[in-house]
Write a protein that holds these residues in place. Structure first.
Motif, short mmCIF file in Angstrom:
data_model
loop_
_atom_site.label_atom_id
_atom_site.label_comp_id
_atom_site.label_asym_id
_atom_site.label_seq_id
_atom_site.Cartn_x
_atom_site.Cartn_y
_atom_site.Cartn_z
N GLN A 55 8.66 22.10 2.42
CA GLN A 55 8.87 21.50 1.10
C GLN A 55 8.04 20.24 0.88
O GLN A 55 8.12 19.61 -0.17
CB GLN A 55 10.36 21.17 0.91
N LYS A 56 7.25 19.86 1.89
CA LYS A 56 6.40 18.66 1.82
C LYS A 56 7.20 17.45 1.35
O LYS A 56 6.77 16.67 0.50
CB LYS A 56 5.21 18.91 0.89
N LEU A 57 8.38 17.28 1.93
CA LEU A 57 9.29 16.22 1.49
C LEU A 57 8.77 14.83 1.76
O LEU A 57 8.92 13.93 0.93
CB LEU A 57 10.66 16.40 2.15
N ARG A 58 8.15 14.63 2.91
CA ARG A 58 7.69 13.28 3.27
C ARG A 58 6.69 12.75 2.25
O ARG A 58 6.73 11.58 1.88
CB ARG A 58 7.08 13.31 4.66
N GLU A 59 5.83 13.64 1.78
CA GLU A 59 4.78 13.23 0.85
C GLU A 59 5.34 12.79 -0.50
O GLU A 59 4.66 12.13 -1.28
CB GLU A 59 3.78 14.38 0.63
N ASN A 60 6.60 13.15 -0.80
CA ASN A 60 7.20 12.80 -2.08
C ASN A 60 7.68 11.35 -2.15
O ASN A 60 8.11 10.91 -3.21
CB ASN A 60 8.41 13.71 -2.37
N TYR A 61 7.61 10.62 -1.03
CA TYR A 61 8.16 9.27 -1.00
C TYR A 61 7.09 8.22 -0.79
O TYR A 61 6.10 8.46 -0.11
CB TYR A 61 9.20 9.15 0.13
N PRO A 62 7.31 7.04 -1.40
CA PRO A 62 6.39 5.92 -1.13
C PRO A 62 6.57 5.43 0.31
O PRO A 62 7.54 5.78 0.97
CB PRO A 62 6.82 4.86 -2.16
N PRO A 63 5.65 4.60 0.80
CA PRO A 63 5.67 4.18 2.21
C PRO A 63 7.01 3.62 2.70
O PRO A 63 7.43 3.92 3.82
CB PRO A 63 4.56 3.12 2.28
#
Length: 197
Positions: free
Chosen positions: A56-64
């Motif tokens: 789901q590429k979840l990590r990429e959906n969040y800012p640092p």
């Protein structure tokens, strides 16, 4: 709970030596899952959660800032078997696989216990013990993994409003529940053992 559930019996297969110790000490021992004969014990659920986060590429959906919380959770998943101890039961009173695997190759005993006794251990105020049937279905693993990920997403989203410190506490509680629940899922190939935890 119905009276039939109250009287339902679960069975613990063991060697004669183990039986003697159970009687002498009036207790069942819990085993460290890291020393089990299954190297993937307690890992079906954490592994599926990791797979879903990549799919789901979840990590990429969040800012640092939020990625740190996400990474912390994922890193802890690999440690889900640490400090996890189980004892196993079967619903079957006379099962060849249980005799072979747990009752000294058929020379041991099968002890029956009323399920109700163990069900009393499932207390929300003391969530370190859990007595529950093992789920061998992919659907069960999938649904539980998705549920935990939804909770994680909510915690990470809340970190924007309430700050990382408050969310670490929520995340710790979520991880604790996940570690406890992980022992109740196994891949289908282990179904012949049919355990309760």
């Amino acid at each position: 709970m119905s009276s039939s559930e109250n009287n339902e019996v679960v069975y613990h297969y063991c060697s004669l030596e183990t039986f003697k110790n159970i009687i002498a000490n009036q207790c069942l021992w819990l085993c460290d899952v890291q020393k089990s004969n299954d190297s993937k014990e307690c890992m079906a659920l954490p592994e599926r959660i990791k797979e879903l986060t990549v799919e789901q590429k979840l990590r990429e959906n969040y800012p640092p800032e939020q990625r740190k919380l996400f990474d912390r959770f994922i890193n802890f998943l690999g440690h889900s078997v640490r400090h996890t101890y189980t004892t196993c039961f079967s619903r079957k009173r006379d099962d060849l696989n249980q005799w072979r695997g747990y009752a000294a190759d058929g020379t041991g005993l099968c002890i029956g216990f009323r399920k109700h006794f163990f069900m009393q251990l499932n207390k929300p105020e003391w969530p370190v013990l859990l007595f529950k049937s093992v789920d061998y279905t992919e659907k069960g693993i999938e649904n539980c993994a998705e549920s935990y990920l939804e909770e994680l997403k909510g915690i990470i989203d809340d970190s924007i409003k309430y700050g990382e410190r408050m969310c670490n506490t929520d995340q710790d509680e979520l991880l604790h529940r996940l570690f406890t629940t992980s022992s109740t899922f196994k891949k289908l190939r282990f179904m012949k053992k049919q355990k309760n935890v």
